[in-house]
Design an enzyme around this catalytic site. Structure first.
Site, PDB file in Angstrom:
ATOM      1  N   SER A   1      38.897  47.728  38.838  1.00  0.00           N
ATOM      2  CA  SER A   1      39.737  46.812  39.597  1.00  0.00           C
ATOM      3  C   SER A   1      39.687  47.094  41.103  1.00  0.00           C
ATOM      4  CB  SER A   1      41.171  46.884  39.054  1.00  0.00           C
ATOM      5  OG  SER A   1      41.973  45.879  39.598  1.00  0.00           O
TER       6      SER A   1
ATOM      7  N   ASP B   1      40.385  40.984  44.477  1.00  0.00           N
ATOM      8  CA  ASP B   1      40.098  42.413  44.330  1.00  0.00           C
ATOM      9  C   ASP B   1      38.777  42.577  43.587  1.00  0.00           C
ATOM     10  OD1 ASP B   1      40.891  41.728  41.758  1.00  0.00           O
ATOM     11  OD2 ASP B   1      41.983  43.581  41.410  1.00  0.00           O
TER      12      ASP B   1
END
Length: 447
Positions: A102, A243
């Protein structure tokens, strides 16, 4: 029961560190494959990844594990986490896997697993997979023709782009909008710019040149300064920062100011309420969402259902209580009419639709409520359990007493890194500073 490998969002850690190794990835593939082999059809798993160099290594180890227990593997290449969830359903796969850490730095990586319906695994299923990982799995090995095979799916990218575009209301396109898109040098660096361009926007892309090591580095949702600077440079209408795996989004207005997830959720809630799309009588957010959001929703006759931190817990509450909008202040926005997990691109498209409909600056659209003074501090620690130390427990109790009923205090350990988060909020900013500072100091002293 404590989990050995899984955290709040799959398995995550330093690639080739003490936990996340090719050996573990191989075992995860064998264990998860064994758990989800079902029926008499050729079982299949789809695997996507972000742009980290270690993704190649983990992808191959997982592939070996899945094929060893008889699963066919469909390799998607760089693909957002929500795209993997969607394609798991679309391709009628028995399991979906995303290789990503992530928003973490490039040297970390992780493994996220999705059920056949595109939802993340429950704690119970993760525990069952952990038991298999630590067992002798040789008895589950496939033989002869039953061994799985691997394919590269070259059409997956197009499938996801078309799916994302269809979430925009039919009477709206993005023509005339100048959009800065920051892909964080991550999983969406190909699909997101194409989707926005095909919908008519003038797209200025940054963070779309991954080299295996620059994911999230000075770009993306955790470094919104980059997209803010570009917005001002090209005089864009809006900035969108994703992200590393594109399940999170942060918005920057035309002035270069960051709009957090709370304001974002307020806009979507009001828009969907007006369009009679909102279900559940409110939205779901975590304990970290600002008190100002809760007060704003109350004035609209809506509720704010709070959960512990983690988009999986937000989604669980949404599903059990009938909500279709939820998310986190950090930018995980879940719109369950369209997705089974946070989807930064799809969420951004909903905001762009409001921007087109209202024809007002995004700075005005996203100023739905006045935030209550809130302070968040992150305290790193090397080992141990600082939150169980008497000194820290007492500091937290003292802080709660000072805030009373006029504010909120949340102290928690991160599920993905060795960090303690300390959040306080109240109408009195100086009081919040005092309370958070005292707890932070106590943690640092014992950590």
């Amino acid at each position: 029961m404590a989990r050995k490998y899984f955290g709040t969002d799959g398995i995550r850690g330093l690639a080739n560190g003490t936990k996340l190794t090719p050996e573990l990835a191989l075992k995860v593939g064998m264990a998860a494959g064994t758990k989800f082999v079902r029926g008499d059809h050729r079982n299949r798993v789809v695997i996507g990844k972000d742009t980290r160099r270690s993704g190649y290594m983990i992808e191959q180890a997982l592939t070996a594990g899945f094929t060893a227990v008889g699963m066919d593997v469909y390799l998607l290449g760089p693909m957002p986490t929500p795209a993997v969830a969607m394609l798991t359903r679309s391709l009628r796969a028995d399991l979906g896997v995303m290789i990503s850490a992530s928003h973490n730095p490039y040297d970390d990586n992780g493994i996220k697993l999705f059920r056949p319906d595109g939802y993340k695994l429950s704690d119970q299923i993760e525990l069952e997979i952990e038991k298999l990982i630590d067992s002798d799995m040789t008895r589950y090995l496939a033989k002869g023709r039953d061994i799985g095979r691997a394919h590269r799916d070259e059409e997956a990218r197009t499938r996801y782009i078309e799916y994302a575009k269809r979430t925009l209301p039919r009477n709206i396109d993005l023509s005339g909008l100048r959009v800065v898109l920051d892909c964080a040098n991550g999983a969406a660096y190909k699909v997101a710019p194409i989707a926005l361009w095909e919908l008519g926007a003038e797209v200025f892309t940054i963070g779309a040149e991954p080299d295996g090591f620059n994911i999230n580095y000075k770009v993306g949702s955790t470094a919104p300064e980059a997209v803010a600077a570009k917005v001002k440079e090209v005089r864009a209408d809006i900035g969108i920062a994703l992200d590393g795996d594109a399940d999170r989004v942060i918005i920057v207005d035309e002035k270069g100011h960051v709009v957090d997830g709370d304001q974002f959720m307020a806009v979507i809630a009001e828009s969907w309420l007006e369009r009679q799309m909102l279900t559940g009588g409110g939205i779901v957010a975590t304990v970290m969402s600002n008190l100002g959001l809760e007060r704003h929703l109350t004035k609209l006759g809506l509720t704010l259902e709070r959960t512990q931190v983690g988009d999986r817990y937000v989604l669980e509450a949404m599903r059990s209580k009938g909500f279709n909008v939820g998310g986190e202040q950090s930018g995980h926005i879940i719109l369950s009419d369209f997705t089974t997990t946070g989807d930064g691109l799809v969420a951004a498209l909903q905001l762009l639709a409001v921007l087109k409909q209202m024809d007002r600056p995004i700075s005005e659209i996203c100023a739905r409520f006045e935030k209550v003074p809130q302070l968040l501090r992150s305290v790193k620690f090397k080992a141990g359990k600082p939150l169980e130390h008497k000194q820290v427990i007492q500091a937290i109790a003292d802080g709660q007493a000072l805030l009373g009923t006029a504010g909120r205090l949340v102290v928690r350990a991160s599920g993905t890194e060795p960090v303690i988060r300390v959040m306080g909020e109240a109408d009195d900013a100086m009081l919040v500073e005092t309370v958070v500072g005292q707890i932070e100091a106590a943690i640092r002293e014992v950590a």
